[in-house]
Design an enzyme around this catalytic site. Structure first.
Site, mmCIF file in Angstrom:
data_model
loop_
_atom_site.group_PDB
_atom_site.id
_atom_site.type_symbol
_atom_site.label_atom_id
_atom_site.label_comp_id
_atom_site.label_asym_id
_atom_site.label_seq_id
_atom_site.Cartn_x
_atom_site.Cartn_y
_atom_site.Cartn_z
ATOM 1 N N HIS A 1 -13.317 -11.959 26.994
ATOM 2 C CA HIS A 1 -12.709 -11.995 25.655
ATOM 3 C C HIS A 1 -12.588 -10.630 24.985
ATOM 4 O O HIS A 1 -11.965 -10.523 23.935
ATOM 5 C CB HIS A 1 -13.479 -12.954 24.735
ATOM 6 C CG HIS A 1 -14.781 -12.402 24.245
ATOM 7 N ND1 HIS A 1 -15.934 -12.498 24.971
ATOM 8 C CD2 HIS A 1 -15.100 -11.727 23.115
ATOM 9 C CE1 HIS A 1 -16.912 -11.925 24.308
ATOM 10 N NE2 HIS A 1 -16.443 -11.438 23.179
HETATM 11 C C1 UD1 Z 1 -16.008 -11.393 17.923
HETATM 12 C C2 UD1 Z 1 -16.880 -10.136 17.890
HETATM 13 C C3 UD1 Z 1 -17.480 -9.906 19.254
HETATM 14 C C4 UD1 Z 1 -18.178 -11.134 19.785
HETATM 15 C C5 UD1 Z 1 -17.210 -12.311 19.744
HETATM 16 C C6 UD1 Z 1 -17.837 -13.574 20.240
HETATM 17 C C7 UD1 Z 1 -16.034 -8.425 16.305
HETATM 18 C C8 UD1 Z 1 -15.404 -7.093 16.194
HETATM 19 N N1 UD1 Z 1 -16.114 -8.955 17.557
HETATM 20 O O1 UD1 Z 1 -14.924 -11.117 18.800
HETATM 21 O O2 UD1 Z 1 -18.429 -8.860 19.164
HETATM 22 O O3 UD1 Z 1 -18.609 -10.911 21.106
HETATM 23 O O4 UD1 Z 1 -16.769 -12.466 18.392
HETATM 24 O O5 UD1 Z 1 -16.872 -14.552 20.511
HETATM 25 O O6 UD1 Z 1 -16.477 -8.964 15.326
HETATM 26 N N2 UD1 Z 1 -9.657 -16.729 17.230
HETATM 27 C C9 UD1 Z 1 -9.325 -18.059 17.174
HETATM 28 N N3 UD1 Z 1 -10.239 -18.910 16.612
HETATM 29 C C10 UD1 Z 1 -11.413 -18.500 16.109
HETATM 30 C C11 UD1 Z 1 -11.728 -17.128 16.161
HETATM 31 C C12 UD1 Z 1 -10.840 -16.255 16.742
HETATM 32 O O7 UD1 Z 1 -8.288 -18.483 17.601
HETATM 33 O O8 UD1 Z 1 -12.190 -19.339 15.614
HETATM 34 C C13 UD1 Z 1 -8.714 -15.796 17.893
HETATM 35 C C14 UD1 Z 1 -7.729 -15.167 16.939
HETATM 36 O O9 UD1 Z 1 -6.545 -14.972 17.614
HETATM 37 C C15 UD1 Z 1 -8.370 -13.818 16.673
HETATM 38 C C16 UD1 Z 1 -9.002 -13.500 18.011
HETATM 39 O O10 UD1 Z 1 -9.439 -14.771 18.520
HETATM 40 O O11 UD1 Z 1 -7.468 -12.874 16.249
HETATM 41 C C17 UD1 Z 1 -10.173 -12.571 17.930
HETATM 42 O O12 UD1 Z 1 -11.148 -13.082 17.033
HETATM 43 P P1 UD1 Z 1 -12.119 -12.063 16.255
HETATM 44 O O13 UD1 Z 1 -13.008 -12.795 15.359
HETATM 45 O O14 UD1 Z 1 -11.333 -10.950 15.664
HETATM 46 O O15 UD1 Z 1 -12.986 -11.396 17.386
HETATM 47 P P2 UD1 Z 1 -13.588 -11.964 18.751
HETATM 48 O O16 UD1 Z 1 -12.724 -11.476 19.845
HETATM 49 O O17 UD1 Z 1 -13.893 -13.418 18.695
#
Ligand code: UD1
Length: 353
Positions: A205
């Site tokens: 991820h």
């Molecule tokens: C975040 C943390 C990472 C951790 C991970 C665990 C940061 C910078 N990164 O990364 O350290 O290892 O969580 O999973 O805070 N999205 C969804 N549904 C959700 C959440 C996210 O669809 O409930 C998708 C969205 O497209 C979003 C992308 O995932 O833009 C990334 O989500 P984000 O919260 O920015 O960071 P993670 O990659 O989950």
């Protein structure tokens, strides 16, 4: 004493579980939970609250996804009101996500004491948003709750030793307790995968691995070529990126699946012959659960997992086919991540300070 935990992303909910219990064991502690809403999919959020016995958050900021600045800023903009409303003695920030950095900045600006759980981890890779979040939070915090000796050394090297307490790793607390609870339960794998035969479990991820289509295609190809079935627990970011670039999460040895809830994840790691990941927490969970792990990154914060080859770093995917399933290393590993009582020590440290 009032402690406010600020969490928002999946790994933070896992760490919150043992802290909830440790707070409940201290009659003088009033524990308030704030959910930033960084993770909002039920499979990334609600199921963790349910399975880990965490009460519903006292406040939910509902920020959702966004660029780093927008997401962190949205949290920060709402934290003042929450801090004014609850007036905590301590804010407890967890790990290294954008929710961590927002909680830290909001607390110190309002002169509320800040403790950082999982302090002192470093990848020394300044491309990672998590590395920025860790450094900022450690340097702002009044109390640094370090999980390992190595983390203590990093903090000492940055002049932060006086504020540091070695408590152990709260993920060990929850991982070992869950291992014992699920040992007899069936393994949840997708149809077509026989959990009685060797299989690997994979998660990918990190932005560095998902956001460049060539890089992502190379990783998926390597997994498709694996000599055993690979159950890919697909994070929403991975699904979105694969869809955008027309990449298949299900060809060859690959079998895509939804993310697993925490108990089922622990059970699946125990049953797997190997784990492939770019997650921090999962590297360590594999190590704690006796499953060899291959990490698709150039470095790891959890350097203790590299002992005897329990964890192998394979950023260029040159070894994956040969090492994805490998014999368990012999030899003792000690307890580099603590004894399963880190949360109690962390709450005691807050009471002592
Ligand atoms: C975040 C943390 C990472 C951790 C991970 C665990 C940061 C910078 N990164 O990364 O350290 O290892 O969580 O999973 O805070 N999205 C969804 N549904 C959700 C959440 C996210 O669809 O409930 C998708 C969205 O497209 C979003 C992308 O995932 O833009 C990334 O989500 P984000 O919260 O920015 O960071 P993670 O990659 O989950």
């Amino acid at each position: 004493m009032k402690i406010m935990s600020v969490v928002g992303a999946r790994p933070q909910f896992v760490k919150l579980g043992p802290i909830v219990r440790a707070c409940a064991d201290q009659p003088s502690v009033d524990h308030v939970i704030v959910h930033t809403g960084q993770h909002y999919d039920p499979l990334l959020s609600d199921v963790f609250f349910r399975d880990l016995g965490i009460p519903a958050p006292d406040a939910h900021l509902g920020v959702g996804s966004g660029t780093h600045g927008r997401q962190t800023g949205a949290m920060l903009a709402q934290m003042d009101e929450v801090l004014e409303r609850f007036q905590p003695d301590w804010v407890l920030a967890y790990g290294d996500t954008n929710s961590t950095a927002a909680a830290a900045l909001a607390a110190v600006k309002m002169h509320i004491k800040l403790a950082h759980l999982e302090a002192g981890l470093r990848s020394f890779n300044r491309r990672m948003p998590e590395e920025h979040n860790r450094i900022v939070t450690d340097h702002l915090a009044d109390l640094l709750l370090a999980p390992t000796e190595v983390a203590v050394e990093h903090l000492a090297a940055e002049g932060l030793r006086d504020r540091t307490v070695l408590v152990g790793d709260v993920m060990t607390d929850v991982c070992l307790a869950t291992r014992d609870a699920v040992a007899e339960q069936p393994v949840q794998v997708p149809a077509g995968v026989d959990p009685g035969l060797p299989f690997a479990l994979a998660t990918i991820h990190r932005a560095d691995n998902t956001d460049d289509p060539e890089r992502l295609a190379a990783i998926l190809t390597a997994l498709q070529d694996a000599p055993v079935p690979v159950v890919l627990l697909a994070h929403p970011r991975l699904r979105a990126m694969a869809e955008r670039h027309g990449l298949n999460l299900g060809a060859g040895s690959l079998v895509a699946s939804e993310p697993l809830a925490y108990p089922q994840m622990v059970r699946a790691v125990m049953a797997a012959a190997g784990v492939v990941t770019d997650s921090g927490g999962l590297q360590k969970e594999a190590f704690l659960l006796d499953t060899p792990v291959t990490t698709i990154r150039t470095e790891t914060e959890w350097v203790e997992t590299l002992t005897d080859g329990w964890n192998i770093l394979d950023p260029e995917l040159t070894q994956l086919r040969d090492v994805i399933v490998r014999p368990k290393p012999a030899g003792l590993r000690g307890e580099p991540y603590g004894d399963g009582h880190a949360a109690e020590r962390a709450i005691q440290a807050l009471l002592d300070h």
